[in-house]
Design a protein around this motif. Structure first.
Motif, PDB file in Angstrom:
ATOM      1  N   PRO A  81       0.797  -1.242   0.000  1.00  0.00           N
ATOM      2  CA  PRO A  81       0.000   0.000   0.000  1.00  0.00           C
ATOM      3  C   PRO A  81       0.823   1.283   0.000  1.00  0.00           C
ATOM      4  CG  PRO A  81      -0.990  -1.611   1.468  1.00  0.00           C
ATOM      5  CD  PRO A  81       0.314  -2.211   0.999  1.00  0.00           C
ATOM      6  N   ALA A  82       1.886   1.365   0.814  1.00  0.00           N
ATOM      7  CA  ALA A  82       2.672   2.601   0.865  1.00  0.00           C
ATOM      8  C   ALA A  82       3.345   2.886  -0.472  1.00  0.00           C
ATOM      9  CB  ALA A  82       3.725   2.511   1.974  1.00  0.00           C
ATOM     10  N   ILE A  83       3.807   1.832  -1.155  1.00  0.00           N
ATOM     11  CA  ILE A  83       4.454   2.023  -2.457  1.00  0.00           C
ATOM     12  C   ILE A  83       3.428   2.400  -3.516  1.00  0.00           C
ATOM     13  CG2 ILE A  83       5.815   0.882  -4.258  1.00  0.00           C
ATOM     14  CD1 ILE A  83       7.368   1.546  -1.725  1.00  0.00           C
ATOM     15  N   ARG A  84       2.210   1.845  -3.423  1.00  0.00           N
ATOM     16  CA  ARG A  84       1.159   2.242  -4.373  1.00  0.00           C
ATOM     17  C   ARG A  84       0.828   3.727  -4.222  1.00  0.00           C
ATOM     18  NH1 ARG A  84      -1.378  -2.750  -3.065  1.00  0.00           N
ATOM     19  NH2 ARG A  84      -2.948  -1.677  -1.794  1.00  0.00           N
ATOM     20  N   GLU A  85       0.907   4.230  -2.985  1.00  0.00           N
ATOM     21  CA  GLU A  85       0.667   5.659  -2.773  1.00  0.00           C
ATOM     22  C   GLU A  85       1.840   6.495  -3.266  1.00  0.00           C
ATOM     23  OE1 GLU A  85      -0.243   8.808   0.893  1.00  0.00           O
ATOM     24  OE2 GLU A  85      -0.682   6.667   1.126  1.00  0.00           O
ATOM     25  N   LEU A  86       3.053   5.970  -3.113  1.00  0.00           N
ATOM     26  CA  LEU A  86       4.253   6.712  -3.514  1.00  0.00           C
ATOM     27  C   LEU A  86       4.462   6.723  -5.020  1.00  0.00           C
ATOM     28  CD1 LEU A  86       7.036   8.050  -2.893  1.00  0.00           C
ATOM     29  CD2 LEU A  86       7.950   5.726  -2.655  1.00  0.00           C
ATOM     30  N   ALA A  87       4.244   5.607  -5.693  1.00  0.00           N
ATOM     31  CA  ALA A  87       4.647   5.432  -7.094  1.00  0.00           C
ATOM     32  C   ALA A  87       4.159   6.534  -8.031  1.00  0.00           C
ATOM     33  CB  ALA A  87       4.197   4.062  -7.586  1.00  0.00           C
ATOM     34  N   PRO A  88       2.889   6.964  -7.977  1.00  0.00           N
ATOM     35  CA  PRO A  88       2.461   8.011  -8.916  1.00  0.00           C
ATOM     36  C   PRO A  88       3.157   9.348  -8.713  1.00  0.00           C
ATOM     37  CG  PRO A  88       0.571   6.881  -7.911  1.00  0.00           C
ATOM     38  CD  PRO A  88       1.786   6.488  -7.140  1.00  0.00           C
ATOM     39  N   ARG A  89       3.849   9.508  -7.608  1.00  0.00           N
ATOM     40  CA  ARG A  89       4.529  10.774  -7.315  1.00  0.00           C
ATOM     41  C   ARG A  89       5.949  10.831  -7.892  1.00  0.00           C
ATOM     42  NH1 ARG A  89       2.472  12.783  -1.514  1.00  0.00           N
ATOM     43  NH2 ARG A  89       0.538  11.607  -1.335  1.00  0.00           N
ATOM     44  N   LEU A  90       6.386   9.748  -8.545  1.00  0.00           N
ATOM     45  CA  LEU A  90       7.766   9.654  -9.028  1.00  0.00           C
ATOM     46  C   LEU A  90       7.885  10.007 -10.503  1.00  0.00           C
ATOM     47  CD1 LEU A  90       8.802   6.307  -7.260  1.00  0.00           C
ATOM     48  CD2 LEU A  90       8.815   8.632  -6.349  1.00  0.00           C
ATOM     49  N   ALA A  91       7.065  10.938 -10.972  1.00  0.00           N
ATOM     50  CA  ALA A  91       7.052  11.282 -12.407  1.00  0.00           C
ATOM     51  C   ALA A  91       8.410  11.787 -12.877  1.00  0.00           C
ATOM     52  CB  ALA A  91       5.969  12.320 -12.688  1.00  0.00           C
ATOM     53  N   ARG A  92       9.060  12.599 -12.051  1.00  0.00           N
ATOM     54  CA  ARG A  92      10.408  13.094 -12.353  1.00  0.00           C
ATOM     55  C   ARG A  92      11.236  12.930 -11.092  1.00  0.00           C
ATOM     56  NH1 ARG A  92      11.644  15.636 -16.733  1.00  0.00           N
ATOM     57  NH2 ARG A  92      13.182  16.998 -15.725  1.00  0.00           N
ATOM     58  N   HIS A  93      11.898  11.781 -11.007  1.00  0.00           N
ATOM     59  CA  HIS A  93      12.585  11.383  -9.776  1.00  0.00           C
ATOM     60  C   HIS A  93      14.083  11.638  -9.884  1.00  0.00           C
ATOM     61  CE1 HIS A  93      13.682   9.235  -6.199  1.00  0.00           C
ATOM     62  NE2 HIS A  93      14.464   8.413  -6.874  1.00  0.00           N
ATOM     63  N   LEU A  94      14.643  12.375  -8.913  1.00  0.00           N
ATOM     64  CA  LEU A  94      16.071  12.698  -8.919  1.00  0.00           C
ATOM     65  C   LEU A  94      16.893  11.475  -8.521  1.00  0.00           C
ATOM     66  CD1 LEU A  94      16.028  16.206  -7.179  1.00  0.00           C
ATOM     67  CD2 LEU A  94      16.228  15.728  -9.624  1.00  0.00           C
ATOM     68  N   VAL A  95      17.907  11.177  -9.313  1.00  0.00           N
ATOM     69  CA  VAL A  95      18.826  10.064  -9.044  1.00  0.00           C
ATOM     70  C   VAL A  95      20.239  10.641  -8.981  1.00  0.00           C
ATOM     71  CG1 VAL A  95      19.678   7.829  -9.840  1.00  0.00           C
ATOM     72  CG2 VAL A  95      17.323   8.499 -10.322  1.00  0.00           C
ATOM     73  N   PHE A  96      20.942  10.389  -7.891  1.00  0.00           N
ATOM     74  CA  PHE A  96      22.284  10.960  -7.725  1.00  0.00           C
ATOM     75  C   PHE A  96      23.113  10.031  -6.863  1.00  0.00           C
ATOM     76  CE2 PHE A  96      19.285  12.802  -4.732  1.00  0.00           C
ATOM     77  CZ  PHE A  96      19.873  12.519  -3.507  1.00  0.00           C
ATOM     78  N   GLY A  97      24.386  10.380  -6.702  1.00  0.00           N
ATOM     79  CA  GLY A  97      25.259   9.578  -5.840  1.00  0.00           C
ATOM     80  C   GLY A  97      25.836   8.389  -6.566  1.00  0.00           C
ATOM     81  N   SER A  98      25.204   7.232  -6.408  1.00  0.00           N
ATOM     82  CA  SER A  98      25.725   6.011  -7.013  1.00  0.00           C
ATOM     83  C   SER A  98      24.605   4.993  -7.165  1.00  0.00           C
ATOM     84  CB  SER A  98      26.838   5.426  -6.131  1.00  0.00           C
ATOM     85  OG  SER A  98      27.193   4.131  -6.574  1.00  0.00           O
ATOM     86  N   LEU A  99      24.564   4.334  -8.317  1.00  0.00           N
ATOM     87  CA  LEU A  99      23.611   3.248  -8.518  1.00  0.00           C
ATOM     88  C   LEU A  99      24.056   1.993  -7.762  1.00  0.00           C
ATOM     89  CD1 LEU A  99      22.722   3.702 -12.292  1.00  0.00           C
ATOM     90  CD2 LEU A  99      21.360   4.322 -10.302  1.00  0.00           C
ATOM     91  N   SER A 100      25.238   2.038  -7.156  1.00  0.00           N
ATOM     92  CA  SER A 100      25.655   0.945  -6.279  1.00  0.00           C
ATOM     93  C   SER A 100      24.912   1.011  -4.946  1.00  0.00           C
ATOM     94  CB  SER A 100      27.162   1.012  -6.018  1.00  0.00           C
ATOM     95  OG  SER A 100      27.879   0.819  -7.218  1.00  0.00           O
ATOM     96  N   SER A 101      24.301   2.159  -4.665  1.00  0.00           N
ATOM     97  CA  SER A 101      23.454   2.288  -3.485  1.00  0.00           C
ATOM     98  C   SER A 101      22.154   1.537  -3.723  1.00  0.00           C
ATOM     99  CB  SER A 101      23.156   3.763  -3.204  1.00  0.00           C
ATOM    100  OG  SER A 101      22.029   3.905  -2.378  1.00  0.00           O
ATOM    101  N   GLN A 102      21.824   0.621  -2.825  1.00  0.00           N
ATOM    102  CA  GLN A 102      20.591  -0.147  -2.975  1.00  0.00           C
ATOM    103  C   GLN A 102      19.379   0.777  -3.011  1.00  0.00           C
ATOM    104  OE1 GLN A 102      19.647  -2.647   0.368  1.00  0.00           O
ATOM    105  NE2 GLN A 102      18.434  -4.067  -0.846  1.00  0.00           N
ATOM    106  N   VAL A 103      19.361   1.781  -2.130  1.00  0.00           N
ATOM    107  CA  VAL A 103      18.232   2.707  -2.074  1.00  0.00           C
ATOM    108  C   VAL A 103      18.104   3.464  -3.386  1.00  0.00           C
ATOM    109  CG1 VAL A 103      17.374   4.804  -0.957  1.00  0.00           C
ATOM    110  CG2 VAL A 103      18.268   2.935   0.430  1.00  0.00           C
ATOM    111  N   MET A 104      19.211   4.012  -3.894  1.00  0.00           N
ATOM    112  CA  MET A 104      19.151   4.823  -5.106  1.00  0.00           C
ATOM    113  C   MET A 104      18.731   3.985  -6.313  1.00  0.00           C
ATOM    114  SD  MET A 104      19.356   8.012  -5.596  1.00  0.00           S
ATOM    115  CE  MET A 104      20.169   8.465  -4.070  1.00  0.00           C
ATOM    116  N   PHE A 105      19.271   2.769  -6.419  1.00  0.00           N
ATOM    117  CA  PHE A 105      18.934   1.922  -7.560  1.00  0.00           C
ATOM    118  C   PHE A 105      17.470   1.483  -7.498  1.00  0.00           C
ATOM    119  CE2 PHE A 105      18.635  -2.218  -9.707  1.00  0.00           C
ATOM    120  CZ  PHE A 105      19.089  -1.862 -10.966  1.00  0.00           C
TER     121      PHE A 105
END
Length: 471
Positions: free
Chosen positions: A168-192
């Motif tokens: 449920p929390a991800i279903r609420e979050l997902a539509p808000r990620l239309a333009r999502h900032l990605v930075f740092g490193s894709l080796s980060s589990q959270v960022m990837f």
């Protein structure tokens, strides 16, 4: 994820500077890199190290390495050279890099891989369920990063790329990620994982020229970003002082350390209903997430696919409202630490992951974090064990004993405070101690403060009691 890219077709899924990469173009990059990896003789079970930045090519390399069934070992920026070499020495057959740096006998250039002619027909997926798909590293009790080994079966059981499995929390979050900032490193589990979620949700992963907030949100019309507790505090203060136009912002995913209730309320008051407070570990992936409507101070309700058990010191479950140690089971949890059976046996026990965090479940099933058993310092959302820092400090000839504790820090969330007992007749130089720790373990582990003490306070057992040091 490949299905999501195929469905995106001509829709931009990655934006990097003036360049927009569509789903079809990124899928073509994946096919080319996969063909290049296979031409280099890499396939199921082979370790592939990644020394890459954040761009569409790096994202394609991660996916392509999984296409061929390799074991992916990412290296985040800023690690000391000794730790980089340790990670890339974990049975790695080749290293993919965009910097020309060479580690080990085989280095593969990203540009060359992306120029490879793709194989005809659909992509051949070679991952085997019981093989390790990726090693996700964290700091370990030995002073070198521990590598959490996640299998292909566990990675496939994760929900980020599967809308039908979103809690449920991800279903609420997902539509808000239309333009999502990605930075740092894709080796980060959270960022990837959030980049994957954004693409799967129909959004675009946007690489900012600078990750500083609020500027990055304004400049890129971003709708979402990952943020640490210290950066959130700075953003709230900046908005109170000189408000920027954050009208595009719909979600800030707070990660890395607990968010105090008062700071949580203030963020909601100043920024609006955009704060999502996640709780997870490298060993488990996401455990729970609070949405903007959850009570400040909680980390939300664990989804049905996740089991959380609160246990007392004897290992027995405790009722709601009672604090204890959190034991967790998630669909995508690691199966252990690569090459470390002793530590694996302590943390991965009977199908559960021992988080070594303290918390409680309230009557409504929401999870609240109250502390941690682990002797660690969390600097900029990265976990560092106190033991290795103490051992390095104690190696200095001016130090007889060393004790490290975490102290609050406005810039980094927490910082290292070292208490040292000087060697007789010597006076330790704080700058020299910081330099030694920086060289051996990295700048994040260097003590922000060094205090000389005659002796440590003792617990009733006669052992040093570090909890009394900050007093």
């Amino acid at each position: 994820m490949l299905d999501a890219l195929g469905a995106a077709a001509d829709r931009p899924v990655f934006e990097h500077g003036d360049r927009a990469v569509t789903g079809a173009e990124l899928l073509d990059l994946v096919a080319r890199v996969a063909a290049g990896l296979r031409a280099a003789g890499l396939g199921p079970g082979d370790g592939v190290g990644l020394l890459l930045g954040v761009d569409p090519e790096a994202f394609a390399v991660v996916l392509a390495a999984h296409v061929v069934g390799a074991r992916v070992v990412g290296v985040r920026p800023g690690l000391p050279e000794v730790q980089v070499r340790h990670l890339l020495g974990l049975d790695v057959a080749a290293v993919v890099t965009d910097s020309g740096a060479r580690y080990g006998p085989r280095a593969l250039d990203v540009g060359a891989l992306c120029a490879t002619r793709p194989e005809p027909g659909p992509l051949r997926l070679a991952g085997r369920p019981d093989d390790v798909a990726r090693l996700i590293h964290t700091s370990g009790s030995t002073g070198t990063p521990k590598a959490c080994a996640q299998t292909y079966a566990a990675m496939a059981a994760g929900w980020a790329a599967r809308p039908s499995a979103w809690p449920p929390a991800i279903r609420e979050l997902a539509p808000r990620l239309a333009r999502h900032l990605v930075f740092g490193s894709l080796s980060s589990q959270v960022m990837f994982e959030y980049a994957v979620l954004a693409v799967a949700a129909g959004g675009t992963a946007v690489v900012p020229d600078s990750p500083a907030l609020p500027d990055a949100v304004v400049r890129h019309r971003a709708t979402s970003s990952v943020i640490t507790v210290p950066r959130l505090a700075k953003l709230v203060a900046a908005q109170r002082r000189d408000p920027a136009d954050l009208s595009s912002l719909r979600a800030l995913m707070v990660s890395g350390s607990p968010l105090a209730p008062d700071r949580h309320r203030e963020a909601l008051e100043v920024l609006g209903p955009v704060v999502f407070h996640g709780y997870g570990q490298t060993e488990t992936g996401m455990i729970s997430m609070a949405t903007p409507t959850d009570p400040p101070g909680s980390v939300g309700t664990p989804p049905p696919a996740v089991t959380v058990e609160v246990r007392d010191g004897r290992g027995a479950p405790v009722p709601a409202g009672v604090d204890g140690e959190l034991f967790v089971r998630t669909p995508s949890q690691a199966r252990g630490y690569w090459g470390d059976p002793v530590e694996s046996a302590e943390v991965f026990t009977g199908g559960w992951v021992r988080t070594r965090d303290l918390g409680r479940l309230d009557a409504a099933g929401r999870l609240h974090l109250t502390g941690r058993i682990r002797d660690v310092v969390i600097v900029n959302a990265n976990l560092h064990h106190a033991g290795p820092i103490e051992r390095v400090l104690a190696e200095h000839p001016d130090v007889a004993e060393a004790y490290v504790v975490a102290v609050p820090d406005e810039d980094t969330g927490e910082a290292v405070h070292a208490f040292v007992v000087p060697t007789a007749g010597r006076v330790p130089d704080p700058a020299a101690l910081r330099a030694l720790v920086t060289e051996r373990l990295g700048a994040a582990c260097a003590p922000a403060r060094v205090t000389a003490i005659a002796e440590p306070p003792l617990a009733p057992s006669g052992k040093p009691d570090k909890r009394l040091l900050p007093r």
